[in-house]
Enzyme design. Structure first.
Site, PDB file in Angstrom:
ATOM      1  N   GLN A  69       0.828  -1.197   0.000  1.00  0.00           N
ATOM      2  CA  GLN A  69       0.000   0.000   0.000  1.00  0.00           C
ATOM      3  C   GLN A  69       0.868   1.256   0.000  1.00  0.00           C
ATOM      4  O   GLN A  69       0.585   2.232  -0.702  1.00  0.00           O
ATOM      5  CB  GLN A  69      -0.924   0.009   1.219  1.00  0.00           C
ATOM      6  CG  GLN A  69      -1.891   1.199   1.262  1.00  0.00           C
ATOM      7  CD  GLN A  69      -2.823   1.236   0.072  1.00  0.00           C
ATOM      8  OE1 GLN A  69      -3.498   0.258  -0.217  1.00  0.00           O
ATOM      9  NE2 GLN A  69      -2.862   2.350  -0.643  1.00  0.00           N
ATOM     10  N   LYS A 153      18.230  -7.696  -1.542  1.00  0.00           N
ATOM     11  CA  LYS A 153      17.864  -6.514  -0.753  1.00  0.00           C
ATOM     12  C   LYS A 153      17.273  -6.991   0.573  1.00  0.00           C
ATOM     13  O   LYS A 153      16.134  -7.454   0.623  1.00  0.00           O
ATOM     14  CB  LYS A 153      16.859  -5.660  -1.516  1.00  0.00           C
ATOM     15  CG  LYS A 153      16.518  -4.346  -0.838  1.00  0.00           C
ATOM     16  CD  LYS A 153      15.583  -3.517  -1.733  1.00  0.00           C
ATOM     17  CE  LYS A 153      15.306  -2.159  -1.111  1.00  0.00           C
ATOM     18  NZ  LYS A 153      14.516  -2.261   0.127  1.00  0.00           N
ATOM     19  N   LYS A 327      23.983  -2.467  -8.671  1.00  0.00           N
ATOM     20  CA  LYS A 327      24.874  -1.313  -8.592  1.00  0.00           C
ATOM     21  C   LYS A 327      25.891  -1.362  -9.721  1.00  0.00           C
ATOM     22  O   LYS A 327      26.352  -2.440 -10.103  1.00  0.00           O
ATOM     23  CB  LYS A 327      25.639  -1.316  -7.257  1.00  0.00           C
ATOM     24  CG  LYS A 327      24.778  -1.358  -6.017  1.00  0.00           C
ATOM     25  CD  LYS A 327      25.626  -1.547  -4.768  1.00  0.00           C
ATOM     26  CE  LYS A 327      24.762  -1.644  -3.517  1.00  0.00           C
ATOM     27  NZ  LYS A 327      25.563  -1.935  -2.307  1.00  0.00           N
TER      28      LYS A 327
END
Length: 746
Positions: A69, A153, A327
């Site tokens: 959300q 991550k 990256k």
């Protein structure tokens, strides 16, 4: 501009905006159509929602909205600011990093600013971002293809460690990117964070960036402990990690199982490195914990493959991840690309589709399984999670309900791990309003009314002892017997199993015992009906009716007759009588006897009669069985109505003895083989069968005892474990060769 029935376009768009605001939806209009007032109102509401969510997430560690959300609101905010730049102010949430530091800790100014990452939510967006970065670099100095440092991550809390001459002098949260919270004493309690770096020629001063997290397994233990102490449970592992780190007393932080992985460098004096990956290697030699999952890739296609790989593996890691970070590996190129006010232009985060949502827990009910186990499950407002709508999720037993700290009426965090099993993670305590109530385990079976009791003293699970006659237990056993791991009767799904065993007055249902499964006739199925969504005028969502399933409805002109479902059922029942012995054993619903134990018993004894005659010691000595399963087999055959099932099936022609195929050489005798991933020419079952018929053991997990790992597509964590243990890894062609020639071929 067109008008319709005398209503102006301006009035219609205003009405649309009002309706959208009433339903809490974004205004779906083009930029030129949106009335200024409606636009500014939507924008102001979004800014307030996003700001409040950031305060709850970064400062209070108690979010009341799901990540999904928040991402939706944030992207809508970016969209409005892109279409209407005049709305954006310097203090917009899109221009800020993280959140304000908490007043509970001393403020700390970072030597070099900490940034957020730009998020992308699709592979197309990711490819566009990477190609744009590549084009920017080539425009600067015609550089060759970039190398991408790609890593998982971690869903944790960002931290900045300052080392001077190798000694840890300060630890701070990210805060707003410029100023964070001093949590040095708390970080000092984390065993994986070194107080003194190893080695010589250490930088005089260096900032180490990383992520503090709590493992998924430890998260469960932490929440159980909090509930026992009368405290509110954490909603997810990230909140648990952040809440643990922000304890005012470091002794309390020391009690929490926190870990850290480093993933970057800030300000540094006396350090010369050319690549980010080189920094990772260097930090590992200093004794800093570096994630084992990073990889330097040379193409965008390889990055996408990495994302797919860890999309499959994400639930086998010891910590939560919500995406992949990519990256530019070259440090000089990073400096050339630079930063925006909030994000680096040389790094991006791909976010996996959300697997966690918030929804309302409407009720907690109980279901009765095929072995009589009574299991609580949550009934929720329907929620879309991981691509499907979920309304129910298991809660395992009353101790799990208590440990999770959930109350009926709670807003809960719902997770669909691995896109398979819905799980209630925990409650969003901040949204409680006092109307919630505790779940009370029933004392009597909801299906047959029999008093519930533990199977044995001290057992957490509560069971219905009315095994033979309890309708729910019978339905589950019939459904299980028809399952893919047993007789594989596709026409006998859960709906049909319910219909065949449902009590009906005045006549008994077609099946009052699974012993009758192969004695069914078409005439017995004439009145069998299943529950379906009601159709036609006046039908409302949730309205159901009973409709014929095995026979057509019929009329005076066209009498009812057996349907295609009946033809298919009897075709499949006939085929089921020829299934191998191990599938028959699985179909009997003997506790703990799944496909692995059933295969072992069938291979060792060859017939149902020999299994029945075997002693407990003989059964226990069978590879893959052991004393617990052996005792269950002995106990099962001591029950008279259990023996009736076997005898009835045998009389109907069900195969009770395997034919011994001596033509297949036992070239794998004494070998343990694990098959993982997807093979082109073998299903998981056929691969196991091929191993077993050649005398080998087909195991489900890799260990030091594993001789070969057969790795297909998307092999996952088992491949990594095999490599770490030095287990020989075979591809599909090698596997075929192994089956034909044995281990000597390798």
């Amino acid at each position: 501009m067109r008008h319709n029935d005398g209503v102006s376009e301006q009035n219609r768009t205003a009405a649309q905006a009002a309706k959208a605001a009433e339903q809490d939806q974004p205004v779906e209009m083009s930029a030129g159509e949106i009335p200024a007032d409606a636009l500014r109102e939507e924008y102001a509401e979004l800014v307030e929602r996003v700001r409040q969510a950031r305060v709850e997430y970064y400062q209070q560690d108690a979010p009341t909205v799901s990540d999904a959300q928040y991402d939706q609101d944030y992207r809508r905010l970016e969209e409005l600011e892109s279409l209407h730049p005049e709305l954006q102010s310097n203090d917009s949430p899109t221009q800020e990093v993280g959140g304000e530091p908490s007043a509970a800790f001393a403020p700390v100014r970072h030597l070099e600013r900490m940034y957020s990452l730009e998020d992308v939510f699709s592979l197309d967006e990711l490819r566009a971002w990477l190609e744009r970065a590549q084009a920017q670099v080539q425009a600067l100095h015609g550089a060759p293809e970039l190398r991408w440092l790609t890593e998982v991550k971690i869903d944790g809390l960002a931290i900045n460690l300052l080392y001077q001459d190798g000694r840890l002098v300060r630890a701070a949260t990210r805060g707003d990117g410029t100023t964070g919270e001093d949590v040095t004493h708390n970080v000092a309690t984390i065993s994986t964070v070194p107080q003194q770096l190893r080695g010589e020629d250490l930088p005089q001063q260096i900032e180490i960036r990383g992520e503090i997290f709590i493992s998924t397994q430890d998260f469960q233990k932490v929440n159980e402990q909090r509930v026992e102490e009368g405290k509110a449970p954490f909603a997810n592992p990230r909140n648990a990690a952040a809440g643990s780190l922000r304890q005012k007393d470091p002794a309390e932080t020391a009690k929490r199982p926190l870990s850290m992985y480093v993933h970057g460098i800030g300000a540094a004096e006396g350090l010369e490195i050319s690549a980010q990956s080189e920094a990772y290697d260097l930090m590992a030699t200093w004794g800093l914990p570096v994630s084992p999952y990073s990889r330097v890739l040379s193409s965008i296609d390889q990055v996408v493959e990495y994302i797919d790989e860890y999309g499959d593996k994400r639930h086998s890691l010891d910590h939560g991840i919500d995406g992949i970070v990519v990256k530019v590996d070259d440090r000089a190129t990073q400096r050339q690309l630079g930063h925006t006010s909030r994000t680096p232009r040389w790094s991006v985060a791909y976010k996996y589709p959300p697997e966690e949502v918030h929804t309302k827990l409407l009720d907690i009910r109980v279901g009765v399984g095929r072995t009589g186990r009574v299991t609580p499950y949550g009934v929720m407002e329907p929620a879309l999670v991981a691509g499907s709508t979920v309304e129910m999720a298991t809660l395992h037993n009353q101790d799990v309900v208590r440990a999770k700290g959930v109350l009926i009426g709670d807003t809960v965090v719902l997770r669909k791990a691995g896109d398979v099993i819905p799980e209630i993670v925990g409650p969003v305590v901040a949204l409680r309003d006092g109307t919630e109530r505790e779940f009370v385990m029933p004392t009597h079976c909801p299906s047959c009314g029999t008093e519930l009791r533990p199977a044995k003293e001290g057992d957490v699970d509560i069971r219905c002892p009315n095994a033979r006659s309890c309708p729910d237990q019978l339905k589950e056993r019939v459904f299980h017997a028809a399952g893919r791991g047993a007789f594989d009767i596709e026409a006998l799904g859960e709906e049909a199993a319910v219909a065949l065993t449902r009590p009906a007055e005045p006549a008994d249902p077609p099946l009052t015992s699974e012993a009758q499964l192969f004695d069914l006739s078409a005439g017995m199925l004439k009145d069998v009906k299943i529950e379906r969504q009601k159709r036609g005028a006046g039908a409302k969502p949730g309205d159901t009716e009973l409709v014929p399933y095995f026979w057509t409805k019929g009329s005076a002109k066209h009498p009812s007759k057996p349907s295609a479902n009946t033809v298919k059922l009897f075709d499949e029942l006939a085929k089921a009588t020829s299934q191998p012995l191990w599938r028959v054993l699985v179909a009997l619903s003997i506790r703990h006897v799944g496909p692995t134990a059933a295969r072992s018993l069938a291979t060792a004894f060859g017939s149902m009669d020999r299994i029945r005659e075997a002693s407990e010691e003989e059964l226990a000595a069978t590879d893959g069985v052991g004393p617990v399963i052996a005792r269950e087999v002995i106990d099962w055959f001591q029950v008279d109505w259990h023996r009736e099932i076997v005898e009835s099936w045998a009389a109907a022609g069900v195969r009770m003895e395997d034919e011994v195929d001596d033509s297949v050489p036992k070239v794998l005798e004494g070998l343990t083989i694990v098959v993982t991933g997807t093979l082109e020419d073998y299903s998981r079952d056929s691969a196991k069968e091929a191993i077993l018929t050649r005398g080998g053991k087909a195991s489900g997990s890799v260990s030091k005892k594993t001789d070969f790992l057969v790795a297909g597509a998307s092999a996952g964590s088992k491949l990594e474990k095999a490599a770490s243990l030095g287990v020989t890894v075979l591809d599909e062609a090698d596997f075929t060769r192994l089956l034909a020639e044995g281990p000597e071929a390798f």
